[in-house]
Design an enzyme around this catalytic site. Sequence first.
Site, mmCIF file in Angstrom:
data_model
loop_
_atom_site.group_PDB
_atom_site.id
_atom_site.type_symbol
_atom_site.label_atom_id
_atom_site.label_comp_id
_atom_site.label_asym_id
_atom_site.label_seq_id
_atom_site.Cartn_x
_atom_site.Cartn_y
_atom_site.Cartn_z
ATOM 1 N N ARG A 24 0.818 -1.220 0.000
ATOM 2 C CA ARG A 24 0.000 0.000 0.000
ATOM 3 C C ARG A 24 0.851 1.269 0.000
ATOM 4 N NH1 ARG A 24 -5.151 0.073 0.867
ATOM 5 N NH2 ARG A 24 -5.038 -2.059 1.598
ATOM 6 N N ARG B 227 -10.382 1.816 -2.247
ATOM 7 C CA ARG B 227 -9.055 1.446 -1.750
ATOM 8 C C ARG B 227 -8.706 2.423 -0.640
ATOM 9 N NH1 ARG B 227 -6.807 -3.219 -3.497
ATOM 10 N NH2 ARG B 227 -7.135 -2.744 -5.689
ATOM 11 N N LEU C 141 -6.396 4.707 1.380
ATOM 12 C CA LEU C 141 -5.132 5.395 1.091
ATOM 13 C C LEU C 141 -4.214 5.303 2.303
ATOM 14 C CD1 LEU C 141 -6.619 8.590 -0.567
ATOM 15 C CD2 LEU C 141 -5.356 6.763 -1.736
ATOM 16 N N ASN D 245 -14.395 12.825 0.077
ATOM 17 C CA ASN D 245 -14.926 11.517 -0.305
ATOM 18 C C ASN D 245 -16.445 11.587 -0.260
ATOM 19 O OD1 ASN D 245 -15.003 8.764 -0.940
ATOM 20 N ND2 ASN D 245 -14.917 8.142 1.204
ATOM 21 N N THR D 246 -17.085 10.944 -1.226
ATOM 22 C CA THR D 246 -18.539 10.794 -1.133
ATOM 23 C C THR D 246 -18.823 9.388 -0.632
ATOM 24 O OG1 THR D 246 -18.791 9.971 -3.392
ATOM 25 C CG2 THR D 246 -18.890 12.354 -3.098
ATOM 26 N N HIS D 247 -19.890 9.259 0.157
ATOM 27 C CA HIS D 247 -20.190 7.941 0.747
ATOM 28 C C HIS D 247 -21.699 7.707 0.704
ATOM 29 C CE1 HIS D 247 -19.537 4.414 3.201
ATOM 30 N NE2 HIS D 247 -20.562 4.798 3.942
ATOM 31 N N SER E 117 -23.369 11.144 2.156
ATOM 32 C CA SER E 117 -22.510 12.096 2.862
ATOM 33 C C SER E 117 -21.324 12.510 1.992
ATOM 34 C CB SER E 117 -21.935 11.465 4.147
ATOM 35 O OG SER E 117 -22.934 10.927 4.964
ATOM 36 N N ASP F 74 -9.900 11.428 6.196
ATOM 37 C CA ASP F 74 -8.856 11.295 7.218
ATOM 38 C C ASP F 74 -8.254 9.896 7.114
ATOM 39 O OD1 ASP F 74 -10.564 9.560 8.476
ATOM 40 O OD2 ASP F 74 -10.831 10.763 10.288
ATOM 41 N N GLY G 69 -8.867 7.232 8.725
ATOM 42 C CA GLY G 69 -9.760 6.118 9.027
ATOM 43 C C GLY G 69 -10.635 5.746 7.839
ATOM 44 N N ASP H 87 -13.959 6.169 6.304
ATOM 45 C CA ASP H 87 -15.175 6.996 6.280
ATOM 46 C C ASP H 87 -15.421 7.698 7.615
ATOM 47 O OD1 ASP H 87 -15.657 6.092 3.635
ATOM 48 O OD2 ASP H 87 -16.532 4.260 4.418
#
Length: 197
Positions: free
Chosen positions: A64, A90, A92, A106-108, A135, A140, A142, A144
């Site tokens: 990674r 994935r 990061l 990020n979209t979730h 959302s 960060d 973690g 989501d």
Amino acid sequence: MLSLVVLISGGGSNLRALLEQTEHADFPARVVAVGADRDAGGLSYAEAHSVPSFTVPFSSYPGREEWGAALLEHIQQWQPDLVVLSGLMRLLPASVVGALSPRMLNTHPAYLPEFPGAHAVRDALASGVAETGASVIVVDEGVDSGPVLAQRRVPILPGDTEASLHSRIKAVERALLADVIRDIAEGTTRLEEHITA
Ligand code: GRF
């Protein structure tokens, strides 16, 4: 005008919507490049909109960290104001998050902190709740878990399948993302107040 690099793994329907949005003269952002961690179907939308793309296959690197370093190098070549994870499936490495935070969104497909992770739509359906959501967060280290910039509820309807529910959620994700990008460009959302790394 904000410059965006968008990262994807899959079909890229949200990327497609964003590309269309950013082509409106009054939208304050442009996609300068699209990146992927695999041969993602959505890369065809970049090509269709004459936006350059790059692929950094996860499987080509020993781990990674190495993959993340190569991805970061590609991203930084474009010196984007913002990086948007639009279905990048994935995690990061912290080194990449640290280099780009707080300018990475990020979209979730859930109303975070409810249903984090890769199967948010399936998990919401299986849990029997009456509504889930969408959302947009600052990334960060973690899964989501970053600060929420915008979110909206989406009802679960009788007879919903994972596909039908996900497609209604994605429509909301697209609208939220466009609003958030506009707010960042206009200064009503200040990412500096959301430093995560
Ligand atoms: C979206 O729901 C995104 O939030 C999630 O994956 C989906 C991407 O869909 N992580 P698409 O590839 O844009 O169609």
